[in-house]
Write a protein that holds these residues in place. Structure first.
Motif, PDB file in Angstrom:
ATOM      1  N   LYS A 449       5.299   5.310  -1.065  1.00  0.00           N
ATOM      2  CA  LYS A 449       5.426   4.426   0.105  1.00  0.00           C
ATOM      3  C   LYS A 449       4.056   4.051   0.667  1.00  0.00           C
ATOM      4  N   GLU A 450       3.123   4.991   0.633  1.00  0.00           N
ATOM      5  CA  GLU A 450       1.765   4.688   1.105  1.00  0.00           C
ATOM      6  C   GLU A 450       1.119   3.625   0.226  1.00  0.00           C
ATOM      7  N   LEU A 451       1.373   3.690  -1.065  1.00  0.00           N
ATOM      8  CA  LEU A 451       0.828   2.694  -1.992  1.00  0.00           C
ATOM      9  C   LEU A 451       1.322   1.297  -1.645  1.00  0.00           C
ATOM     10  N   ASN A 452       2.623   1.185  -1.459  1.00  0.00           N
ATOM     11  CA  ASN A 452       3.196  -0.126  -1.155  1.00  0.00           C
ATOM     12  C   ASN A 452       2.656  -0.669   0.160  1.00  0.00           C
ATOM     13  N   ASN A 453       2.610   0.174   1.209  1.00  0.00           N
ATOM     14  CA  ASN A 453       2.106  -0.263   2.517  1.00  0.00           C
ATOM     15  C   ASN A 453       0.649  -0.682   2.442  1.00  0.00           C
ATOM     16  N   SER A 454      -0.135   0.089   1.670  1.00  0.00           N
ATOM     17  CA  SER A 454      -1.558  -0.220   1.511  1.00  0.00           C
ATOM     18  C   SER A 454      -1.744  -1.551   0.778  1.00  0.00           C
ATOM     19  N   ALA A 455      -0.968  -1.765  -0.283  1.00  0.00           N
ATOM     20  CA  ALA A 455      -1.077  -2.998  -1.059  1.00  0.00           C
ATOM     21  C   ALA A 455      -0.666  -4.209  -0.223  1.00  0.00           C
ATOM     22  N   VAL A 456       0.385  -4.070   0.561  1.00  0.00           N
ATOM     23  CA  VAL A 456       0.832  -5.166   1.433  1.00  0.00           C
ATOM     24  C   VAL A 456      -0.261  -5.519   2.438  1.00  0.00           C
ATOM     25  N   ALA A 457      -0.923  -4.483   2.966  1.00  0.00           N
ATOM     26  CA  ALA A 457      -2.007  -4.715   3.934  1.00  0.00           C
ATOM     27  C   ALA A 457      -3.144  -5.497   3.273  1.00  0.00           C
ATOM     28  N   PHE A 458      -3.514  -5.104   2.052  1.00  0.00           N
ATOM     29  CA  PHE A 458      -4.563  -5.832   1.322  1.00  0.00           C
ATOM     30  C   PHE A 458      -4.148  -7.290   1.113  1.00  0.00           C
ATOM     31  N   TYR A 459      -2.897  -7.482   0.717  1.00  0.00           N
ATOM     32  CA  TYR A 459      -2.403  -8.828   0.428  1.00  0.00           C
ATOM     33  C   TYR A 459      -2.460  -9.716   1.673  1.00  0.00           C
ATOM     34  N   ARG A 460      -2.052  -9.176   2.797  1.00  0.00           N
ATOM     35  CA  ARG A 460      -2.040  -9.956   4.042  1.00  0.00           C
ATOM     36  C   ARG A 460      -3.452 -10.307   4.506  1.00  0.00           C
ATOM     37  N   ARG A 461      -4.433  -9.446   4.163  1.00  0.00           N
ATOM     38  CA  ARG A 461      -5.817  -9.737   4.524  1.00  0.00           C
ATOM     39  C   ARG A 461      -6.461 -10.713   3.546  1.00  0.00           C
ATOM     40  N   GLY A 462      -5.733 -11.057   2.493  1.00  0.00           N
ATOM     41  CA  GLY A 462      -6.282 -11.973   1.492  1.00  0.00           C
ATOM     42  C   GLY A 462      -7.102 -11.286   0.429  1.00  0.00           C
ATOM     43  N   ASP A 463      -7.093  -9.958   0.427  1.00  0.00           N
ATOM     44  CA  ASP A 463      -7.835  -9.195  -0.585  1.00  0.00           C
ATOM     45  C   ASP A 463      -6.934  -9.010  -1.805  1.00  0.00           C
ATOM     46  N   PRO A 479       8.641   2.057 -11.193  1.00  0.00           N
ATOM     47  CA  PRO A 479       8.903   0.917 -12.084  1.00  0.00           C
ATOM     48  C   PRO A 479      10.305   0.336 -11.966  1.00  0.00           C
ATOM     49  N   LYS A 480      11.191   0.977 -11.195  1.00  0.00           N
ATOM     50  CA  LYS A 480      12.552   0.460 -11.030  1.00  0.00           C
ATOM     51  C   LYS A 480      12.746  -0.202  -9.668  1.00  0.00           C
ATOM     52  N   ASN A 481      11.690  -0.178  -8.830  1.00  0.00           N
ATOM     53  CA  ASN A 481      11.811  -0.679  -7.471  1.00  0.00           C
ATOM     54  C   ASN A 481      11.667  -2.202  -7.439  1.00  0.00           C
ATOM     55  N   LEU A 482      12.723  -2.866  -7.026  1.00  0.00           N
ATOM     56  CA  LEU A 482      12.755  -4.330  -7.034  1.00  0.00           C
ATOM     57  C   LEU A 482      11.687  -4.924  -6.112  1.00  0.00           C
ATOM     58  N   SER A 483      11.528  -4.370  -4.919  1.00  0.00           N
ATOM     59  CA  SER A 483      10.554  -4.901  -3.949  1.00  0.00           C
ATOM     60  C   SER A 483       9.135  -4.810  -4.492  1.00  0.00           C
ATOM     61  N   ILE A 484       8.812  -3.653  -5.107  1.00  0.00           N
ATOM     62  CA  ILE A 484       7.483  -3.474  -5.697  1.00  0.00           C
ATOM     63  C   ILE A 484       7.267  -4.476  -6.830  1.00  0.00           C
ATOM     64  N   ALA A 485       8.281  -4.641  -7.671  1.00  0.00           N
ATOM     65  CA  ALA A 485       8.166  -5.570  -8.795  1.00  0.00           C
ATOM     66  C   ALA A 485       7.907  -6.994  -8.308  1.00  0.00           C
ATOM     67  N   LEU A 486       8.601  -7.390  -7.262  1.00  0.00           N
ATOM     68  CA  LEU A 486       8.423  -8.739  -6.721  1.00  0.00           C
ATOM     69  C   LEU A 486       7.055  -8.888  -6.090  1.00  0.00           C
ATOM     70  N   ASN A 487       6.624  -7.887  -5.334  1.00  0.00           N
ATOM     71  CA  ASN A 487       5.299  -7.935  -4.713  1.00  0.00           C
ATOM     72  C   ASN A 487       4.198  -8.003  -5.766  1.00  0.00           C
ATOM     73  N   LEU A 488       4.339  -7.199  -6.830  1.00  0.00           N
ATOM     74  CA  LEU A 488       3.334  -7.199  -7.896  1.00  0.00           C
ATOM     75  C   LEU A 488       3.319  -8.546  -8.606  1.00  0.00           C
ATOM     76  N   LEU A 489       4.480  -9.085  -8.912  1.00  0.00           N
ATOM     77  CA  LEU A 489       4.561 -10.390  -9.592  1.00  0.00           C
ATOM     78  C   LEU A 489       3.912 -11.473  -8.742  1.00  0.00           C
ATOM     79  N   GLN A 490       4.136 -11.413  -7.445  1.00  0.00           N
ATOM     80  CA  GLN A 490       3.538 -12.395  -6.534  1.00  0.00           C
ATOM     81  C   GLN A 490       2.018 -12.235  -6.499  1.00  0.00           C
ATOM     82  N   ALA A 491       1.535 -10.990  -6.489  1.00  0.00           N
ATOM     83  CA  ALA A 491       0.095 -10.738  -6.468  1.00  0.00           C
ATOM     84  C   ALA A 491      -0.574 -11.231  -7.748  1.00  0.00           C
TER      85      ALA A 491
END
Length: 540
Positions: A449-463, A479-491
């Motif tokens: 969960k910390e990974l996902n929150n950290s990655a979202v924060a980076f994404y919102r800052r434009g990093d 690897p089975k988490n739909l939200s993570i997969a979508l966030n990664l694909l978007q990144a």
């Protein structure tokens, strides 16, 4: 029934129903049997078998007082306590699909459905006992572990024309002995010769086994896939196919096969344990949780019923909660707590206080009570890691890692790995999982969960570079988490510096799409996914 056969046969009847036992007594005595022992509990049967030889065991599948007939026979076979010369017959009034598959998988000498007549019993017992008597010399060597001598004896048996009635069983036994003796090339030729005459299922399964042992994986896979579509070989085919896939380190496919096999025959505890190990390796937390629950369910009142089973459900529930959406977390934690309560009820004298503290600490961590979680870990007894179970140590390593005590976690993982190398019982899958965990935890310090929150924060800052890096780490452990997969694909799509034609990136994109399209998107996620697919199409 041949009077001489019945007179010389020593019988053990295992049944806890008075009427059924009375009818069996009447039937056996009508057929001339006189040396008969009756017990009503599986444990009493085990004690008898350990001290006396029986030529015939007739066992009710549905024992109620302690271990049922299934687990009695499973234990006897697994521990090598049932002599090959002993005939074992199940009786049951239940003929449901699950039960029949379970019995067929155990391969007793026969299965007799209630109600049956004395004539029915006569025909079945005559057939089984004559087979055992015909091959008694072969079975005697097998019982002593003298497999080479047993092989010589079975070949001699097959050379005598008057034994032709029992040739099918003798041929099947010969193939098994060839494999057991390590004569894999001979076994391959033998099974192929049998199939050329008549395609017996046992011969085809034996040929697959020979191919696997000779590293002829393509031939093995081609044949076993055909057998997986046949009802009489489906279960064994799934087991062989999963073994082949594990050998090839295709753990996703192996897990799929094992899960399908557990649905056909749900009572096999060892198969559920394989599903548990494979789901750990593939980070399939939901399947891990379900496999752990099934182990508790089907191990109850059996040799496999242990305190650790209940605690493993709680641990799997916590692992699942670490990666689940917040809406699911509370429900998973509630279930984890429920299994801890069940453990305390089922094993009130079990002194596993430290293990409970570790589980409680992980539960507190998930409720954002880190200081209380650390305080619980501080209460643990002095390091006595060598005395703890592998699962208990693994849970402790996870707890320390989650709370930022990385060095302590790493030390425990080292101990686990060293013990795995010494302990053959753990098997290669568990060792693979431990090494994978060590590698991942050495490079990924944050929890899922910390990974996902950290990655979202980076994404919102434009990093986007750091967002992509952390989302990739999150997808590694989820690897089975739909939200993570979508966030990664978007990144990946939004990052202009990412080479979309790179093979590893393309594989990552494919894996993300697979997870997303196999899941259920909400309206917001569906809209995002459509936009991402459009961008991918434009840059293709």
């Amino acid at each position: 029934m041949n009077p001489q056969v019945s007179k010389e046969t020593k019988v053990l009847v295992v049944d806890d129903q008075v009427l059924a036992k009375g009818y069996m007594k009447y039937s056996l005595e009508e057929l001339g049997f006189s040396n008969i022992t009756y017990v009503d509990k599986a444990q009493h049967a085990i004690n008898k078998i350990r001290h006396e030889h029986y030529d015939l065991i007739i066992c009710s599948y549905n024992l109620k007082k302690d271990h049922d007939g299934y687990h009695l026979y499973d234990q006897l076979k697994h521990n090598g306590e049932l002599e090959p010369s002993t005939a074992f017959i199940f009786i049951s009034a239940d003929t449901t699909s699950d039960l029949v598959h379970s019995i067929v998988e155990l391969q007793p000498d026969d299965f007799l459905a209630k109600p049956f007549t004395v004539n029915d019993l006569d025909k079945r017992l005559t057939k089984v006992l004559l087979r055992k008597r015909a091959l008694k010399k072969v079975y005697r060597f097998m019982g002593k572990g003298q497999l080479s001598k047993a092989l010589v004896e079975v070949e001699l048996f097959l050379s005598i024309p008057k034994n032709s009635e029992f040739f099918p069983l003798a041929l099947k036994t010969k193939g098994e002995l060839l494999l057991a003796c390590g004569h894999h090339d001979q076994a391959k030729e033998f099974y192929q010769a049998i199939i050329n005459v008549q395609p017996f299922t046992w011969a085809q399964l034996g040929l697959v086994n020979a191919h696997i042992r000779l590293n002829e994986d393509d031939d093995a896979e081609k044949l076993v896939l055909e057998l997986a579509f046949k009802s009489d070989s489906q279960l064994a085919a799934y087991d062989l196919l999963s073994a082949l896939q594990i050998k090839q380190k295709d753990f996703e496919a192996a897990l799929e096969c094992v899960v399908m096999a557990t649905e056909i025959s749900p009572r096999n505890i060892r198969r559920h344990k394989t599903a548990l190990d494979l789901s750990r390796i593939t980070h399939d937390y939901e399947t891990q949780f379900e496999a752990a629950k099934k182990i508790v369910r089907f191990a109850k009142d059996s040799i496999h019923d242990k305190p650790e089973n209940y605690l493993n459900v709680a641990r799997a529930g916590i692992d699942f909660a670490m990666t689940a959406d917040e809406s699911e977390t509370y429900k998973l934690l509630k279930q984890a707590n429920e299994y801890v309560k069940q453990f305390k009820t089922a094993f009130p004298k079990a002194e596993l206080h430290d293990q409970i503290k570790v589980i409680d600490a992980r539960l507190l961590y998930l409720q954002d009570e880190k200081e209380n979680a650390k305080a619980l870990l501080d209460q643990l007894a002095e390091e006595n890691w060598e005395l703890e179970s592998m699962d208990a140590l693994l849970d402790k390593a996870k707890a320390f890692h989650e709370l930022g005590l990385y060095e302590k976690s790493s030390q425990i993982m080292d101990v686990i790995e060293q013990r795995c190398k010494k302990d053959d019982k753990q098997g290669g899958l568990f060792l693979h999982y431990v090494r994978q965990e060590k590698q991942e935890r050495s490079t990924i310090k944050q929890t899922p969960k910390e990974l996902n929150n950290s990655a979202v924060a980076f994404y919102r800052r434009g990093d986007l570079e750091d967002a992509l890096r952390v989302f990739r780490q999150a997808f590694t452990v989820m690897p089975k988490n739909l939200s993570i997969a979508l966030n990664l694909l978007q990144a990946i799509t939004m990052n202009e510096n990412t080479d979309k034609n790179d093979i590893s990136i393309q594989r990552l994109i494919d894996n993300c799409i697979k997870v997303i399209e196999n899941g259920e998107l909400n309206d917001e996620q569906f809209e995002r996914y459509q936009k991402v697919r459009e961008l991918l199409h434009e840059t293709a």
